[in-house]
Design an enzyme around this catalytic site. Structure first.
Site, short mmCIF file in Angstrom:
data_model
loop_
_atom_site.label_atom_id
_atom_site.label_comp_id
_atom_site.label_asym_id
_atom_site.label_seq_id
_atom_site.Cartn_x
_atom_site.Cartn_y
_atom_site.Cartn_z
N GLY A 176 37.74 39.84 30.16
CA GLY A 176 37.18 41.00 29.48
C GLY A 176 38.10 42.20 29.50
N VAL A 179 38.42 46.57 30.43
CA VAL A 179 37.91 47.66 31.25
C VAL A 179 38.18 48.99 30.53
CG1 VAL A 179 37.98 48.83 33.48
CG2 VAL A 179 38.31 46.35 33.36
N ASP A 226 40.94 35.33 44.63
CA ASP A 226 41.96 35.77 43.66
C ASP A 226 42.65 37.03 44.17
OD1 ASP A 226 43.49 35.61 41.40
OD2 ASP A 226 42.02 36.54 40.08
#
Length: 743
Positions: free
Chosen positions: A431, A433, A544
């Site tokens: 996505g 930000v 991650d």
């Protein structure tokens, strides 16, 4: 009866013939400018594209027709890119693209390797992220796709298989064939191939690896492809890929002011492109080339078959049509002909009463239906975005519900200026930000998922569930979320000073972080991870950890972020089995091989971050030699060969003490051990980093030469042994703690 049937069929054929004739005439007259070539071989060349004469095309859209082929083939001018099809209405162009190859070589690894790049900088073309997919095939394959400098972005996929038995036709799932999407709005593409063992273990059944960008749904994997070496022959190595194109780089409103360069006809529709520039469209009810004056021609809906007015009489109007009642009836035809009534008093009175009723109730019905649709749409999005599951998660963490707020779509839309491109502060695999300013002048970061599919929703709920359990000064704080939109939205506190990656690998090539700040940032990030592993109700594995997921505020305070891939560890479990997920260069090799995720996987990734702070280099870089490509392996070999200071960043050498640098390097080495059980825990990492920081911030501790060598380990011993640092460093911290307490 037979005569009537034949008559009906004849009328049908006549309608179809007239419609085809009209379409052929309209399209033939609205492809290219008058006097300009409108075909090259089998490909139609519509304006704004053109061949030869500069008056036949808009600058940047010139096409070269190569007559050395039979039939001739069109190419994008100044480039060797063959044009397969121009899609005027979609704003796209299909072109051919080449593949990269890496094959087994007994004497010279990499000799049979080819890499490719395509650069559309300065042109109206960009690679379509929705119509293309990056694909690699082979059983010993690492495929990378990169931006122009290698630092803008790097993505790719891995395909490994020990034999052909696990392969499946038509499946690209990472075994023999893998695929990944590409970022949005980029013009420069280069990709490369590597192997783990030069294909020595797979040469008998998969001697080569191939990588290519291809139009989605075009390539279908089959098992025999991995066994051949001629898959990339000149006659076979082209694949179609899709490019998006726009006119200029201005929005419609600005472009209209310059009538000499504005590409759309006066009556045509102009739509802004998300990546800048605009495209032209014919208005509704018209067909033709919207880039040519008066080329959008009215569609005669009445010529088509079946008759859009059924038994009524169709009357064509500009951009639409109207229906008239058949002879012998009165009234308004309506969409289905129901308005045509016989002219009786009963019918007239009924129509009048009905119209009166509709007039009185239309307003109430309109607002009622609209409100109900909005409610249903919000309910649909709420359930689609995992609202019920999210409610369960929030109710199970009542202590934090007062700090997490549910925002409305309108509030977040105003905060981001309707998600303006200038508000984008970051893009990721899942996505975008945006920087937002709320009504109370608070600055926030708003994370908007790219596509609302099942995986996105699971990651969205997973991230909220984890953040609701976290209360730590070095973890990005969740302020709330929005469930009323098609894609879920998360609202975080705004961290103003970008990422650790940005400061360590800045465009200028020199880090902006001092040695003192590096130690503190490492300690803060390690403390946050230790908190996740041991201080929450259920242990959390981040999965991650990397420098791009460590944000810095204006005081260079570390904030760990992006918990979309994190996992909660059930009680009484020390490891969990998951689908391997992470970032190349940071990924724990033991987790990669076994799929067994443990807290030590985060420790390995954190060790790679320590290497970035020490060396200023990226974890994986094709710009380095093959021996130095993987930073972890290069670092370990440099330690063994007593060449540590040759790979350190100059600022680290200038500002850090020798013993302190060796201690941090040894700490990183112990985090990077291949077996997870031999690595430190994050708690132990925090203790050692805090101890090393105390050595730096307490100048009143005066030690003679023998004492310092005992506490920090002899420099020569550190340089020649990989085991002495850890024990000596711990002894040093114990002594300093005793001195501090005594003081």
């Amino acid at each position: 009866m037979a005569n009537n049937s034949m008559k009906c069929q004849g009328e049908m054929a006549l309608h179809v013939l007239l419609q085809l004739l009209w379409l052929t005439t309209a399209l033939a007259s609205s492809i290219a400018k008058p006097g300009c070539q409108d075909r090259c071989g089998n490909v139609t060349i519509p304006y704004p594209f053109g061949i030869g004469d500069p008056n036949c095309f808009i600058p940047g859209f010139d096409i070269t027709c190569n007559h050395t082929f039979n039939p001739p083939k069109p190419f994008i001018s100044q480039r060797s890119t063959e044009v397969l099809e121009i899609l005027l209405k979609e704003g796209q162009i299909r072109v051919s693209g080449w593949m990269g190859r890496d094959c087994y070589s007994e004497t010279a690894p990499g000799k049979n390797r080819s890499r490719g790049s395509t650069n559309f900088t300065g042109t109206p073309y960009t690679f379509s992220s929705t119509q293309n997919i990056f694909t690699a095939i082979g059983c010993d394959t690492q495929a990378y796709i990169r931006g122009p400098s290698g630092t803008d972005f790097t993505t790719g996929c891995v395909s490994i298989c020990a034999n052909k038995e696990r392969l499946r036709n038509g499946t690209c799932s990472g075994i023999g064939c893998c695929q990944t999407s590409i970022p949005e709005d980029f013009k420069y593409l280069r990709f490369s191939l590597e192997s783990f063992s030069n294909h020595t273990s797979t040469k008998d059944f998969s001697p080569c690896s191939y990588a290519f960008l291809v139009q989605k749904d075009y390539f279908n994997f089959s098992i025999p492809l991995i066994s051949v070496q001629n898959f990339s022959d000149e006659t076979k190595r082209k694949f179609p890929r899709v490019l998006d194109w726009v006119i200029g780089n201005e929005k419609c409103e600005v472009a209209r002011r310059n009538t000499s360069t504005y590409a759309c006809g006066s009556k045509n529709t102009c739509n802004d492109s998300d990546s800048g520039g605009y495209r032209c469209y014919c208005p509704k009810g018209f067909e033709g080339n919207p880039y040519l004056p008066d080329a959008c021609q009215d569609i005669d809906e009445c010529v088509g078959y079946p008759n859009p007015c059924k038994n009524g009489k169709c009357h064509n109007t500009e951009g639409s049509y109207s229906c008239r009642c058949p002879k012998g009836t009165l009234g308004d035809y309506g969409e289905d002909g129901s308005g045509c009534q016989f002219p009786t008093l009963h019918v007239v009175l009924g129509v009048c009463v009905g119209l009166l009723f509709l007039l009185i109730s239309s307003s109430w019905i309109y607002w009622g239906v609209r409100k109900r649709k909005l409610i249903k749409l919000k309910e649909k999005f709420f359930q689609q975005n995992g609202g019920l599951l999210l409610q369960e998660q929030i109710s199970s963490h009542e202590s934090v519900t007062n700090t997490a707020k549910i925002f409305t779509e309108e509030v977040l839309r105003r905060a981001t200026d309707n998600y303006d491109q200038n508000r984008i502060i970051g893009r990721g695999g899942y996505g975008t930000v945006y920087k937002g300013i709320l009504a109370d002048h608070r600055i926030v970061a708003i994370k908007k998922s790219r596509v609302a599919d099942g995986i996105q929703i699971e990651q969205f709920i997973n991230e909220i569930s984890i953040l609701l359990q976290i209360n730590h000064r070095n973890v990005v704080k969740l302020l709330g979320c929005c469930l009323e939109t098609e894609v879920p939205l998360l609202v975080y506190e705004f961290i103003s000073n970008e990422t650790l990656f940005h400061h360590v690998h800045g465009k200028g090539g020199a880090s902006s972080i001092s040695w003192e700040n590096r130690l503190r940032i490492a300690s803060e990030a390690a403390g946050a991870l230790a908190y996740l592993h041991s201080a929450t109700s259920l242990p959390i594995i981040h999965r991650d950890v990397k420098s791009t997921n460590i944000l810095l505020d204006e005081n260079y305070t570390a904030k760990v972020s992006d918990f979309g891939a994190s996992k909660l560890v059930p009680l009484d479990y020390t490891e969990i089995t998951t689908l391997v997920q992470g970032t190349l260069g940071y990924l724990d090799p033991e987790y990669f091989q076994t799929s067994q995720l443990t807290e030590k996987s985060d420790v390995y990734s954190f060790g790679v971050v320590l290497l970035e702070l020490l060396t200023g280099d990226q974890p994986v870089s094709s710009d380095r030699s093959e021996k130095e490509r993987n930073l972890s392996m290069y670092f370990i070999s440099s330690m063994k060969e007593n060449r540590l200071f040759e790979i350190l960043e100059k600022r680290v050498v200038d500002e850090g003490g020798t013993e302190q640098i060796y201690a941090v390097a040894d700490l990183a080495k112990r985090c990077l051990r291949m077996r997870g059980e031999e690595r430190l825990t994050m708690k132990e990492v925090v203790v050692e980093l805090d101890g090393l920081r105390r050595l730096e911030v307490h100048p009143w501790v005066e030690l003679n030469k023998n004492e310092s060598e005992y506490l920090l380990g002899e420099p020569s011993g550190l340089y020649n042994s990989s085991q002495g640092v850890g024990k000596d460093s711990l002894e040093a911290k114990d002594v300093l703690l005793e001195l501090e307490i005594g003081r």
